[in-house]
Design a protein around this motif. Structure first.
Motif, mmCIF file in Angstrom:
data_model
loop_
_atom_site.group_PDB
_atom_site.id
_atom_site.type_symbol
_atom_site.label_atom_id
_atom_site.label_comp_id
_atom_site.label_asym_id
_atom_site.label_seq_id
_atom_site.Cartn_x
_atom_site.Cartn_y
_atom_site.Cartn_z
ATOM 1 N N VAL A 112 29.452 -54.929 -12.640
ATOM 2 C CA VAL A 112 28.161 -54.645 -13.696
ATOM 3 C C VAL A 112 28.796 -53.388 -14.272
ATOM 4 N N VAL A 113 28.085 -53.205 -15.612
ATOM 5 C CA VAL A 113 28.576 -51.842 -16.317
ATOM 6 C C VAL A 113 27.062 -51.347 -16.374
ATOM 7 N N THR A 114 27.299 -49.820 -16.064
ATOM 8 C CA THR A 114 25.681 -49.145 -15.998
ATOM 9 C C THR A 114 25.789 -48.112 -17.204
ATOM 10 N N ALA A 115 24.842 -48.060 -17.868
ATOM 11 C CA ALA A 115 24.577 -47.028 -18.739
ATOM 12 C C ALA A 115 23.342 -46.031 -18.438
ATOM 13 N N GLU A 116 23.591 -44.713 -18.503
ATOM 14 C CA GLU A 116 22.442 -43.940 -18.450
ATOM 15 C C GLU A 116 22.115 -43.513 -19.615
ATOM 16 N N VAL A 117 20.866 -43.748 -20.202
ATOM 17 C CA VAL A 117 20.005 -43.184 -21.642
ATOM 18 C C VAL A 117 19.123 -42.226 -21.137
ATOM 19 N N SER A 132 20.094 -51.308 -25.668
ATOM 20 C CA SER A 132 20.728 -52.236 -24.902
ATOM 21 C C SER A 132 21.830 -53.197 -25.698
ATOM 22 N N ALA A 133 21.303 -53.567 -26.755
ATOM 23 C CA ALA A 133 22.025 -54.350 -27.738
ATOM 24 C C ALA A 133 23.310 -53.611 -28.251
ATOM 25 N N ALA A 134 22.921 -52.403 -28.791
ATOM 26 C CA ALA A 134 24.053 -51.398 -29.253
ATOM 27 C C ALA A 134 25.164 -51.136 -27.997
ATOM 28 N N VAL A 135 24.693 -50.901 -27.105
ATOM 29 C CA VAL A 135 25.674 -50.638 -25.978
ATOM 30 C C VAL A 135 26.499 -51.868 -25.481
ATOM 31 N N SER A 136 25.750 -52.851 -25.597
ATOM 32 C CA SER A 136 26.375 -54.438 -25.173
ATOM 33 C C SER A 136 27.379 -54.479 -26.339
ATOM 34 N N SER A 138 29.228 -52.586 -28.023
ATOM 35 C CA SER A 138 30.050 -51.415 -27.980
ATOM 36 C C SER A 138 31.069 -51.979 -26.885
ATOM 37 N N LEU A 139 30.356 -52.359 -25.759
ATOM 38 C CA LEU A 139 31.168 -52.698 -24.385
ATOM 39 C C LEU A 139 31.691 -54.118 -24.190
ATOM 40 N N GLY A 140 31.339 -54.864 -25.064
ATOM 41 C CA GLY A 140 31.438 -56.376 -24.728
ATOM 42 C C GLY A 140 30.697 -56.779 -23.531
ATOM 43 N N ASP A 150 14.163 -36.372 -20.853
ATOM 44 C CA ASP A 150 14.504 -34.966 -20.819
ATOM 45 C C ASP A 150 14.121 -34.098 -21.828
ATOM 46 N N PRO A 151 12.911 -33.488 -21.944
ATOM 47 C CA PRO A 151 12.593 -33.100 -23.188
ATOM 48 C C PRO A 151 13.343 -31.988 -23.793
ATOM 49 N N SER A 152 14.216 -31.396 -22.690
ATOM 50 C CA SER A 152 15.205 -30.144 -23.292
ATOM 51 C C SER A 152 16.128 -30.785 -24.212
ATOM 52 N N ILE A 153 16.197 -31.944 -24.441
ATOM 53 C CA ILE A 153 17.229 -32.258 -25.506
ATOM 54 C C ILE A 153 16.581 -32.235 -26.983
ATOM 55 N N LEU A 154 15.453 -32.174 -26.863
ATOM 56 C CA LEU A 154 14.429 -32.199 -28.225
ATOM 57 C C LEU A 154 14.470 -33.455 -28.871
ATOM 58 N N GLY A 155 15.464 -34.119 -29.109
ATOM 59 C CA GLY A 155 15.305 -35.273 -29.686
ATOM 60 C C GLY A 155 16.459 -36.251 -29.710
ATOM 61 N N GLY A 156 16.662 -37.395 -30.374
ATOM 62 C CA GLY A 156 18.013 -37.884 -30.338
ATOM 63 C C GLY A 156 18.313 -38.737 -29.084
ATOM 64 N N ILE A 157 19.386 -39.031 -28.613
ATOM 65 C CA ILE A 157 19.747 -39.741 -27.528
ATOM 66 C C ILE A 157 21.018 -39.166 -26.884
ATOM 67 N N LYS A 158 21.307 -39.459 -25.588
ATOM 68 C CA LYS A 158 22.590 -39.409 -24.829
ATOM 69 C C LYS A 158 22.621 -40.434 -24.005
ATOM 70 N N VAL A 159 23.918 -41.330 -24.116
ATOM 71 C CA VAL A 159 24.217 -42.377 -23.477
ATOM 72 C C VAL A 159 25.500 -41.809 -22.751
ATOM 73 N N ARG A 160 25.591 -42.256 -21.472
ATOM 74 C CA ARG A 160 26.728 -42.102 -20.391
ATOM 75 C C ARG A 160 27.100 -43.445 -19.978
ATOM 76 N N VAL A 161 28.267 -43.647 -20.352
ATOM 77 C CA VAL A 161 28.718 -44.922 -19.592
ATOM 78 C C VAL A 161 29.863 -44.682 -18.727
#
Length: 184
Positions: A112-117, A132-136, A138-140, A150-161
């Motif tokens: 399985v591929v994991t993604a941390e958002v 999930s659809a966007a990551v899917s 992208s990864l196939g 994490d409120p310290s990022i202020l806004g937006g998104i971070k995705v780690r795969v």
């Protein structure tokens, strides 16, 4: 604070050892669930983060604290022993990296591929489905997604795969702008 979810060499070794023990004892699913719960607890508790990071606590104090958390949360005996061992060996700072490495090893083992958002506010179910659809796409592959707030990022998104990080956080954009202004 540095990226405490990135495994150091020591954290990677602890994760590998725990992974092998869980396979041998047929406890992979249970221990992984414990560690995912621990990750959420650490994200939600400033006191727990302080226990992990503060040099004011001895290794024994940290081990007692981790054992208490494990008992209160109903973790598997193997998980509790792991937490105590990490603390007693003076590696509490490597714990969250080891947790992330363990979860990655488990996912790889299961194919399985994991993604941390990471987001500044909790995602709605519709937003999570969109990520999930966007990551899917992208990864196939359909990923297992874990979310952190994490409120310290202020806004937006971070995705780690795996080792790849997509950082569209407001904090990152502001830091880039600040760096560009300093160079100007």
């Amino acid at each position: 604070m540095a990226d405490e979810t990135k495994a150091t060499d020591a954290g990677q070794r602890y994760a590998q050892s725990l992974f092998e023990l869980t396979i041998d004892n047929n406890q992979l699913t249970q221990v992984e669930a414990d560690l995912k719960s621990l990750r959420v607890m650490v994200a939600d508790s400033a006191d727990l983060r302080r226990l992990i990071d503060s040099p004011a606590f001895t290794a024994e104090d940290k081990a007692k604290g981790f054992r208490a958390v494990a008992a209160k949360a109903g973790f598997q005996v193997l998980t509790a022993k792991f937490l105590g061992l990490v603390a007693l060996n003076g590696r509490a700072g490597d714990l969250m990296g080891a947790v992330t490495a363990f979860i990655e090893l488990s996912a790889k083992h299961r194919g399985v591929v994991t993604a941390e958002v990471v987001t500044a506010k909790a995602l709605t179910p519709a937003q999570l489905q969109g990520v999930s659809a966007a990551v899917s796409a992208s990864l196939g592959k359909v990923p297992e997604i874990s979310t952190l707030v994490d409120p310290s990022i202020l806004g937006g998104i971070k995705v780690r795969v795996g080792s790849r990080l997509f950082d569209a956080s407001l904090r990152s954009k502001l830091d880039s702008l600040k760096f560009a202004l300093k160079r100007a």
